[in-house]
Design an enzyme around this catalytic site. Structure first.
Site, mmCIF file in Angstrom:
data_model
loop_
_atom_site.group_PDB
_atom_site.id
_atom_site.type_symbol
_atom_site.label_atom_id
_atom_site.label_comp_id
_atom_site.label_asym_id
_atom_site.label_seq_id
_atom_site.Cartn_x
_atom_site.Cartn_y
_atom_site.Cartn_z
ATOM 1 N N ASP A 168 42.121 42.844 39.646
ATOM 2 C CA ASP A 168 41.064 41.707 39.876
ATOM 3 C C ASP A 168 39.719 42.728 39.847
ATOM 4 O O ASP A 168 39.274 43.290 41.067
ATOM 5 C CB ASP A 168 41.134 40.698 40.903
ATOM 6 C CG ASP A 168 39.930 39.775 40.670
ATOM 7 O OD1 ASP A 168 38.941 40.137 40.185
ATOM 8 O OD2 ASP A 168 40.336 38.561 41.098
ATOM 9 N N ASP A 253 54.009 27.300 33.166
ATOM 10 C CA ASP A 253 53.514 26.032 33.472
ATOM 11 C C ASP A 253 52.539 25.605 32.266
ATOM 12 O O ASP A 253 52.171 24.327 32.205
ATOM 13 C CB ASP A 253 52.775 25.931 34.765
ATOM 14 C CG ASP A 253 52.475 24.478 35.344
ATOM 15 O OD1 ASP A 253 53.540 23.555 35.076
ATOM 16 O OD2 ASP A 253 51.297 24.228 35.590
ATOM 17 N N GLU A 258 49.834 22.301 23.961
ATOM 18 C CA GLU A 258 50.531 21.321 25.149
ATOM 19 C C GLU A 258 50.643 20.247 24.586
ATOM 20 O O GLU A 258 49.560 19.543 24.232
ATOM 21 C CB GLU A 258 49.667 21.392 26.533
ATOM 22 C CG GLU A 258 49.671 22.843 27.059
ATOM 23 C CD GLU A 258 49.125 22.873 28.287
ATOM 24 O OE1 GLU A 258 48.680 21.940 28.976
ATOM 25 O OE2 GLU A 258 49.088 24.162 29.019
ATOM 26 N N HIS A 276 52.744 21.691 32.615
ATOM 27 C CA HIS A 276 51.520 21.776 33.401
ATOM 28 C C HIS A 276 51.465 21.067 34.689
ATOM 29 O O HIS A 276 50.397 20.027 34.641
ATOM 30 C CB HIS A 276 50.411 21.371 32.220
ATOM 31 C CG HIS A 276 49.057 21.998 32.642
ATOM 32 N ND1 HIS A 276 47.941 22.194 31.627
ATOM 33 C CD2 HIS A 276 48.269 22.229 33.847
ATOM 34 C CE1 HIS A 276 47.093 22.719 32.255
ATOM 35 N NE2 HIS A 276 47.134 22.727 33.523
ATOM 36 N N ILE A 277 52.299 21.109 35.643
ATOM 37 C CA ILE A 277 52.251 20.221 36.773
ATOM 38 C C ILE A 277 51.908 21.300 38.046
ATOM 39 O O ILE A 277 52.124 20.592 39.086
ATOM 40 C CB ILE A 277 53.805 19.456 36.902
ATOM 41 C CG1 ILE A 277 54.880 20.805 36.845
ATOM 42 C CG2 ILE A 277 54.042 18.509 35.940
ATOM 43 C CD1 ILE A 277 56.049 20.163 37.643
HETATM 44 P P1 NAD Z 1 39.171 31.405 40.725
HETATM 45 O O1 NAD Z 1 37.973 31.459 40.018
HETATM 46 O O2 NAD Z 1 39.132 31.227 42.438
HETATM 47 O O3 NAD Z 1 39.933 33.043 40.648
HETATM 48 C C1 NAD Z 1 40.124 33.509 39.495
HETATM 49 C C2 NAD Z 1 39.954 35.017 39.885
HETATM 50 O O4 NAD Z 1 40.234 35.942 38.333
HETATM 51 C C3 NAD Z 1 38.703 35.655 40.487
HETATM 52 O O5 NAD Z 1 39.113 36.393 41.538
HETATM 53 C C4 NAD Z 1 37.980 36.725 39.241
HETATM 54 O O6 NAD Z 1 37.615 37.681 39.805
HETATM 55 C C5 NAD Z 1 39.239 36.794 38.818
HETATM 56 N N1 NAD Z 1 39.012 37.498 37.072
HETATM 57 C C6 NAD Z 1 38.305 37.066 36.312
HETATM 58 N N2 NAD Z 1 38.375 37.590 35.115
HETATM 59 C C7 NAD Z 1 39.680 38.563 35.295
HETATM 60 C C8 NAD Z 1 40.134 39.536 34.772
HETATM 61 N N3 NAD Z 1 39.778 39.581 33.265
HETATM 62 N N4 NAD Z 1 40.977 40.398 35.081
HETATM 63 C C9 NAD Z 1 41.358 40.444 36.454
HETATM 64 N N5 NAD Z 1 41.038 39.117 37.305
HETATM 65 C C10 NAD Z 1 39.832 38.565 36.611
HETATM 66 O O7 NAD Z 1 40.213 30.482 40.039
HETATM 67 P P2 NAD Z 1 41.305 29.610 40.756
HETATM 68 O O8 NAD Z 1 41.014 28.615 41.270
HETATM 69 O O9 NAD Z 1 42.329 30.715 41.582
HETATM 70 O O10 NAD Z 1 42.203 29.394 39.483
HETATM 71 C C11 NAD Z 1 42.899 30.389 38.461
HETATM 72 C C12 NAD Z 1 43.444 29.792 37.444
HETATM 73 O O11 NAD Z 1 44.255 28.644 37.699
HETATM 74 C C13 NAD Z 1 42.466 29.080 36.388
HETATM 75 O O12 NAD Z 1 42.442 29.388 35.236
HETATM 76 C C14 NAD Z 1 42.696 27.850 36.604
HETATM 77 O O13 NAD Z 1 42.348 27.084 35.453
HETATM 78 C C15 NAD Z 1 44.151 27.713 36.671
HETATM 79 N N6 NAD Z 1 44.665 26.423 37.356
HETATM 80 C C16 NAD Z 1 45.901 25.887 36.820
HETATM 81 C C17 NAD Z 1 46.414 24.819 37.461
HETATM 82 C C18 NAD Z 1 47.621 24.380 36.789
HETATM 83 O O14 NAD Z 1 48.030 22.924 36.753
HETATM 84 N N7 NAD Z 1 48.664 25.130 36.300
HETATM 85 C C19 NAD Z 1 45.792 24.122 38.382
HETATM 86 C C20 NAD Z 1 44.537 24.731 38.730
HETATM 87 C C21 NAD Z 1 44.092 25.752 38.402
#
Ligand code: NAD
Length: 302
Positions: A168, A253, A258, A276-277
């Site tokens: 990261d 997920d 989708e 996607h849950i």
């Molecule tokens: P967040 O913004 O808190 O964390 C994302 C992290 O990714 C940050 O620390 C950022 O520095 C890092 N990052 C950005 N670009 C990067 C890169 N190129 N290489 C490495 N690291 C990088 O986000 P979060 O709340 O932890 O959510 C993360 C992901 O989970 C999002 O895409 C969100 O949409 C997804 N999500 C999915 C579900 C689901 O139902 N499956 C639910 C909620 C969130």
């Protein structure tokens, strides 16, 4: 003030809103109906079903707030909203633990072949020898993106006795030291990890972050988990790697499309798929609804 709840949200959020506004719940509203009705509302709450497009925003002279009772705002045209001075709010913290727990569930499913063992017992078999698994203890987990969700995964993985590598570019050495993880570049993470879990947002930079080249760097036995967004992993490249035995398994997920209707991934045994849950728990949905309802209430109360 009038609030339209266009996707189903927890009733506690609705009760909170009813203290300050007239709330209309219509969770089957069609895009055409939304275009017509949005003109009469000051706020709209959506989850992921309803799309708040530029067209919708332009048909909404009273609209002050668009709220997403969850994390991603991919279904909202944020640019169009900003141009019109409409606030876009979400509840990014609400689902982090829930998604991290789902990630751990997928990790355990892959490690112990739970999906296959379940199917086998239900089909009347008792194939004990077929389901030899691996322990998570002492394995190396590579976390790509250590934000809200990634850091919750790290904490849980460490309690399972895993060594954790993180890629990261936006994480400082101090934060990494505090979390007890090693920060590495992507290539090192791919080469050294037994299990890789993705927790970055989908951006132009992260689209196909994992494709042929990256999959080739991974161990033949490695597992990859994507609970972030479809499109970060190139599914065609993933399928080829799994099919040709260049990768141990995958859990998804989220998908490029989708639902993933005709994806060949659906036919592979070393793949665990969920619809996607990741954020779908009672607690996360309740918290998301309450957080956005409180934000809307604060805006309405000035
Ligand atoms: P967040 O913004 O808190 O964390 C994302 C992290 O990714 C940050 O620390 C950022 O520095 C890092 N990052 C950005 N670009 C990067 C890169 N190129 N290489 C490495 N690291 C990088 O986000 P979060 O709340 O932890 O959510 C993360 C992901 O989970 C999002 O895409 C969100 O949409 C997804 N999500 C999915 C579900 C689901 O139902 N499956 C639910 C909620 C969130």
């Amino acid at each position: 003030m009038r609030v339209l709840v266009a996707d189903s949200i927890n009733e506690k959020g609705i009760a909170e809103l009813e203290k300050v506004a007239e709330v209309v719940v219509d969770t089957t509203i069609t895009p055409e109906e939304l275009l017509e009705t949005i003109k009469d509302f000051d706020a709209i709450i959506v989850r992921s079903r309803t799309k708040v497009t530029r067209e919708v925003i332009e048909a909404a002279p009273r609209l002050k707030i668009i709220a997403r009772a969850g994390v991603g705002v991919d279904n909202i045209d944020v640019k169009a909203a900003t141009e019109k001075g409409i606030m876009v709010i979400n509840a990014p913290e609400s689902t982090s633990i829930t998604v991290a727990e789902h990630t751990m569930g997928l990790m355990l499913a892959l490690a112990r072949k739970i999906h296959l063992a379940d199917k086998s017992v239900k089909e009347g078999r008792w194939d004990k020898n077929k389901f030899m698994g691996i322990e998570l203890n002492n394995k190396t987990l590579g976390v790509i993106g250590m934000g809200r969700i990634g850091s919750q995964v790290v904490t849980r993985a460490k309690s399972f006795g895993m060594n954790v590598l993180v890629h990261d570019p936006y994480i400082s050495k101090e934060v990494a030291d505090k979390m007890g993880v090693e920060i590495v570049d992507l290539e090192t993470l791919l080469k050294r990890s037994d299990i890789i879990s993705i927790h970055v947002p989908l951006t132009p930079e992260t689209r196909y972050l994992i494709s042929d080249r990256e999959l080739d760097m991974m161990k033949d036995t490695a597992f990859i988990i994507n609970c972030a967004r479809g499109g970060i992993v190139d599914e065609k490249a993933l399928y080829n790697a799994l099919k040709e035995g260049r990768l141990g398994g995958a859990a998804l997920d989220v998908f490029e499309e989708e639902p993933p209707k005709d994806s060949p991934l659906l036919k592979l045994d070393n793949v665990v798929l969920t619809p996607h849950i990741g954020a779908s728990t009672v607690e996360a949905q309740r918290d998301a609804a309450i957080i956005v309802a409180n934000e809307i209430r604060k805006v309405f109360e000035g």
